[in-house]
Design an enzyme around this catalytic site. Structure first.
Site, PDB file in Angstrom:
ATOM      1  N   ARG A 187       0.870  -1.186   0.000  1.00 53.78           N
ATOM      2  CA  ARG A 187       0.000   0.000   0.000  1.00 53.78           C
ATOM      3  C   ARG A 187       0.902   1.228   0.000  1.00 53.78           C
ATOM      4  O   ARG A 187       1.493   1.579   1.006  1.00 53.78           O
ATOM      5  CB  ARG A 187      -0.872  -0.033   1.258  1.00 53.78           C
ATOM      6  CG  ARG A 187      -1.986   0.965   1.248  1.00 53.78           C
ATOM      7  CD  ARG A 187      -3.112   0.546   2.184  1.00 53.78           C
ATOM      8  NE  ARG A 187      -4.298   1.352   1.938  1.00 53.78           N
ATOM      9  CZ  ARG A 187      -4.565   2.478   2.593  1.00 53.78           C
ATOM     10  NH1 ARG A 187      -3.752   2.921   3.530  1.00 53.78           N
ATOM     11  NH2 ARG A 187      -5.659   3.162   2.310  1.00 53.78           N
TER      12      ARG A 187
ATOM     13  N   VAL B 197       2.198 -15.531   1.144  1.00 45.42           N
ATOM     14  CA  VAL B 197       2.678 -14.488   2.062  1.00 45.42           C
ATOM     15  C   VAL B 197       2.099 -13.120   1.676  1.00 45.42           C
ATOM     16  O   VAL B 197       1.986 -12.220   2.507  1.00 45.42           O
ATOM     17  CB  VAL B 197       4.231 -14.427   2.052  1.00 45.42           C
ATOM     18  CG1 VAL B 197       4.759 -13.431   3.076  1.00 45.42           C
ATOM     19  CG2 VAL B 197       4.842 -15.804   2.330  1.00 45.42           C
TER      20      VAL B 197
ATOM     21  N   HIS C 204      -4.988 -12.329   9.624  1.00 45.03           N
ATOM     22  CA  HIS C 204      -3.729 -11.593   9.737  1.00 45.03           C
ATOM     23  C   HIS C 204      -4.046 -10.101   9.632  1.00 45.03           C
ATOM     24  O   HIS C 204      -3.812  -9.459   8.625  1.00 45.03           O
ATOM     25  CB  HIS C 204      -2.801 -12.035   8.593  1.00 45.03           C
ATOM     26  CG  HIS C 204      -1.429 -11.475   8.688  1.00 45.03           C
ATOM     27  ND1 HIS C 204      -0.667 -11.526   9.823  1.00 45.03           N
ATOM     28  CD2 HIS C 204      -0.655 -10.852   7.766  1.00 45.03           C
ATOM     29  CE1 HIS C 204       0.507 -10.969   9.587  1.00 45.03           C
ATOM     30  NE2 HIS C 204       0.534 -10.539   8.348  1.00 45.03           N
TER      31      HIS C 204
HETATM   32  N1  APR Z   1       5.127 -11.748 -10.632  1.00 40.44           N
HETATM   33  C1  APR Z   1       6.290 -11.857  -9.940  1.00 40.44           C
HETATM   34  N2  APR Z   1       6.707 -10.916  -9.065  1.00 40.44           N
HETATM   35  C2  APR Z   1       5.967  -9.817  -8.932  1.00 40.44           C
HETATM   36  C3  APR Z   1       4.740  -9.636  -9.609  1.00 40.44           C
HETATM   37  C4  APR Z   1       4.332 -10.669 -10.510  1.00 40.44           C
HETATM   38  N3  APR Z   1       3.203 -10.581 -11.207  1.00 40.44           N
HETATM   39  N4  APR Z   1       4.219  -8.449  -9.242  1.00 40.44           N
HETATM   40  C5  APR Z   1       5.067  -7.906  -8.342  1.00 40.44           C
HETATM   41  N5  APR Z   1       6.119  -8.725  -8.143  1.00 40.44           N
HETATM   42  C6  APR Z   1       7.290  -8.543  -7.283  1.00 40.44           C
HETATM   43  C7  APR Z   1       7.799  -7.104  -7.272  1.00 40.44           C
HETATM   44  O1  APR Z   1       8.561  -6.805  -8.438  1.00 40.44           O
HETATM   45  C8  APR Z   1       8.644  -7.094  -5.994  1.00 40.44           C
HETATM   46  O2  APR Z   1      10.009  -7.386  -6.259  1.00 40.44           O
HETATM   47  O3  APR Z   1       6.971  -8.798  -5.937  1.00 40.44           O
HETATM   48  C9  APR Z   1       8.014  -8.222  -5.141  1.00 40.44           C
HETATM   49  C10 APR Z   1       7.427  -7.718  -3.845  1.00 40.44           C
HETATM   50  O4  APR Z   1       8.482  -7.282  -3.072  1.00 40.44           O
HETATM   51  P1  APR Z   1       8.440  -5.975  -2.131  1.00 40.44           P
HETATM   52  O5  APR Z   1       7.724  -4.869  -2.849  1.00 40.44           O
HETATM   53  O6  APR Z   1       9.811  -5.767  -1.598  1.00 40.44           O
HETATM   54  O7  APR Z   1       7.441  -6.406  -0.972  1.00 40.44           O
HETATM   55  P2  APR Z   1       7.806  -7.290   0.307  1.00 40.44           P
HETATM   56  O8  APR Z   1       8.163  -6.405   1.440  1.00 40.44           O
HETATM   57  O9  APR Z   1       8.739  -8.382  -0.069  1.00 40.44           O
HETATM   58  O10 APR Z   1       6.371  -7.903   0.640  1.00 40.44           O
HETATM   59  C11 APR Z   1       5.780  -8.863  -0.223  1.00 40.44           C
HETATM   60  O11 APR Z   1       4.571  -9.947   1.491  1.00 40.44           O
HETATM   61  O12 APR Z   1       4.422  -9.474   3.734  1.00 40.44           O
HETATM   62  C12 APR Z   1       3.811  -9.342   2.501  1.00 40.44           C
HETATM   63  O13 APR Z   1       2.537  -7.297   2.661  1.00 40.44           O
HETATM   64  C13 APR Z   1       3.639  -7.908   2.072  1.00 40.44           C
HETATM   65  O14 APR Z   1       2.190  -8.363   0.221  1.00 40.44           O
HETATM   66  C14 APR Z   1       3.511  -8.047   0.593  1.00 40.44           C
HETATM   67  C15 APR Z   1       4.422  -9.232   0.305  1.00 40.44           C
END
Ligand code: APR
Length: 314
Positions: free
Chosen positions: A83, A125, A182
Site C-alpha cells: 500500500r 505471504v 492476519h
Molecule cells: N510476478 C512476480 N513478481 C511480482 C509480480 C508478478 N506478477 N508483481 C510484483 N512482483 C514482485 C515485485 O517486483 C517485488 O520485487 O513482488 C516483489 C514484492 O516485493 P516488495 O515490494 O519488496 O514487498 P515485500 O516487502 O517483499 O512484501 C511482499 O509480502 O508481507 C507481505 O505485505 C507484504 O504483500 C507483501 C508481500
C-alpha cells in the site's frame, strides 16, 4: 536422495530474505522469480557468492519466467504491491483497489506455478493474506491442504518476542499462539501462553500483558512507522519455519491460515488456526477449546477476513 526444490515468487524484501534463510539452513535449492528483469538473477547471484563464507551447499538461481520453477516441492508466493502513495495523484489506493490489484498478481502467479509444479505445496505471504489464500486456492486448483497462508507464524513470533523482551528471559522458553486473520483483529491467546510451562499471568501484570497483545496486533504497522515499508525479517522467518516443517516432514504445529471446513464453526474461510505441517502440507487442523470471550474475538476476526474475501467476487 534428490535435493528438494523451493521456488520463491517475488524477489523483494520478504522473498529474498526467505531465499537467504532457506539457504543458510540448507533446506533446498532455491529459484527466485520476479517480473523485474535482473532482480531475481542479481539477488540469487549475490547469495551464491556468500555461500563459501556461509558454508551452504546448494543452488540459488533467479528467473523472470516459470520454466525454472518446474517440479518445485514448495512454492512461496510473496509477489504483490504494497500500500503506497501514487506518485502522480499523491493518493493511497483504497482497500478494495489494493485487494483487486493483488488478486490479479497472485492469481497469475498461482496459475503459472500450478502449471509447472502441479504437486507443489503453496505458502502464501502476499497481503491481504487471508484473501490472497482464497485467490491462490481458486486459481491453482490445488486441494486446500496444499495452499497455506503464512500469518500466525509471524504474529506468534512477534507476540513471543515482546513477552521475552518484557520479562528479560529467553525467547526459547516462551510458548504461545495467535489465532485468527492476519490483521488488527487477530486473536492472541494469553490463557494458552506460558513461560517454561508457567502461565504468563503468574509472571506478568494484566495491563502489561494487554499492552503486549495490542502491540502484537499492530506489529506490522509499528515497523512501517519506523522504516516506511513493511517488515521482512520476521515475515521471512515465519515463512521459512513453515517451509522447513514441510520439507523436513517435521509434523510441527504452526499457526497457519488454513481453509476451514467446519472446524471452529467456519466453512470455506481461510483463518489462522494451529495446523500440523508436514510433507503433505496441512496434515491436520487442531481444534482448541476456546472460551466464550475467545470465540467472540475469533468471530470478529473472521468477519473482518470475510469482508475482504467478499471483494474478490468468487
Ligand atoms: N510476478 C512476480 N513478481 C511480482 C509480480 C508478478 N506478477 N508483481 C510484483 N512482483 C514482485 C515485485 O517486483 C517485488 O520485487 O513482488 C516483489 C514484492 O516485493 P516488495 O515490494 O519488496 O514487498 P515485500 O516487502 O517483499 O512484501 C511482499 O509480502 O508481507 C507481505 O505485505 C507484504 O504483500 C507483501 C508481500
Amino acid at each position: 536422495m534428490a535435493r528438494k526444490k523451493v521456488s520463491v515468487i517475488g524477489a523483494g524484501n520478504v522473498g529474498a530474505t526467505c531465499a537467504h534463510w532457506i539457504a543458510t539452513r540448507e533446506l533446498a535449492d532455491v529459484v527466485l522469480v520476479d517480473i523485474v528483469e535482473g532482480l531475481p538473477q542479481g539477488k540469487a547471484l549475490d547469495l551464491m557468492e556468500s555461500a563459501p563464507v556461509m558454508k551452504f551447499d546448494l543452488s540459488i538461481t533467479g528467473s523472470n519466467t516459470y520454466e525454472a520453477t518446474a517440479g518445485s516441492d514448495v512454492v512461496v508466493i510473496t509477489a504483490g504491491v504494497p500500500r503506497r502513495k501514487d506518485p502522480v495523484t499523491g493518493k493511497y489506493p483504497s482497500r478494495d483497489e489494493l485487494v483487486k490489484t493483488n488478486q490479479k498478481i497472485v492469481g497469475e502467479v498461482a496459475r503459472n506455478v500450478a502449471q509447472h509444479s502441479p504437486n507443489a505445496i503453496l505458502i502464501i505471504v502476499s497481503n491481504p493474506l487471508d484473501a490472497m489464500c482464497h485467490v491462490a486456492l481458486q486459481e491453482s486448483g490445488f486441494p486446500s491442504a496444499r495452499v497455506i497462508g503464512q500469518a500466525g507464524a509471524l504474529d506468534t513470533a512477534r507476540y513471543k518476542a515482546f513477552i521475552a523482551m518484557e520479562l528479560g528471559i529467553s525467547v526459547r522458553d516462551v510458548h504461545g499462539i495467535v489465532l485468527g486473520g492476519h490483521g488488527d483483529q487477530m486473536v492472541p491467546l494469553p490463557r494458552h501462553t506460558s513461560i517454561a510451562g508457567i502461565p504468563v499471568r503468574e509472571l506478568m501484570a494484566e495491563d502489561t500483558l494487554q499492552a503486549i497483545i495490542q502491540r502484537t496486533r499492530k506489529g506490522g504497522g509499528e515497523i512501517v512507522g519506523l522504516i516506511g515499508v513493511s517488515a521482512w525479517y520476521a515475515p521471512a522467518a515465519g515463512t521459512v519455519e513453515m517451509v522447513e516443517a514441510i520439507i523436513r516432514d517435521q509434523k510441527r504445529i504452526i499457526p497457519s491460515a488454513v481453509l476451514l471446513n467446519g472446524e471452529y464453526g467456519y466453512n470455506d474461510l481461510y483463518i489462522g488456526v494451529p495446523a500440523v505441517l508436514g510433507e503433505n502440507g496441512v496434515e491436520k487442523v487442531i481444534e482448541m477449546e476456546l472460551n466464550e470471550e475467545e470465540k467472540g474475538m475469533l468471530q470478529i476476526s473472521a468477519e473482518a477476513v470475510k469482508s475482504v474475501v467478499d471483494i474478490l467476487g468468487y
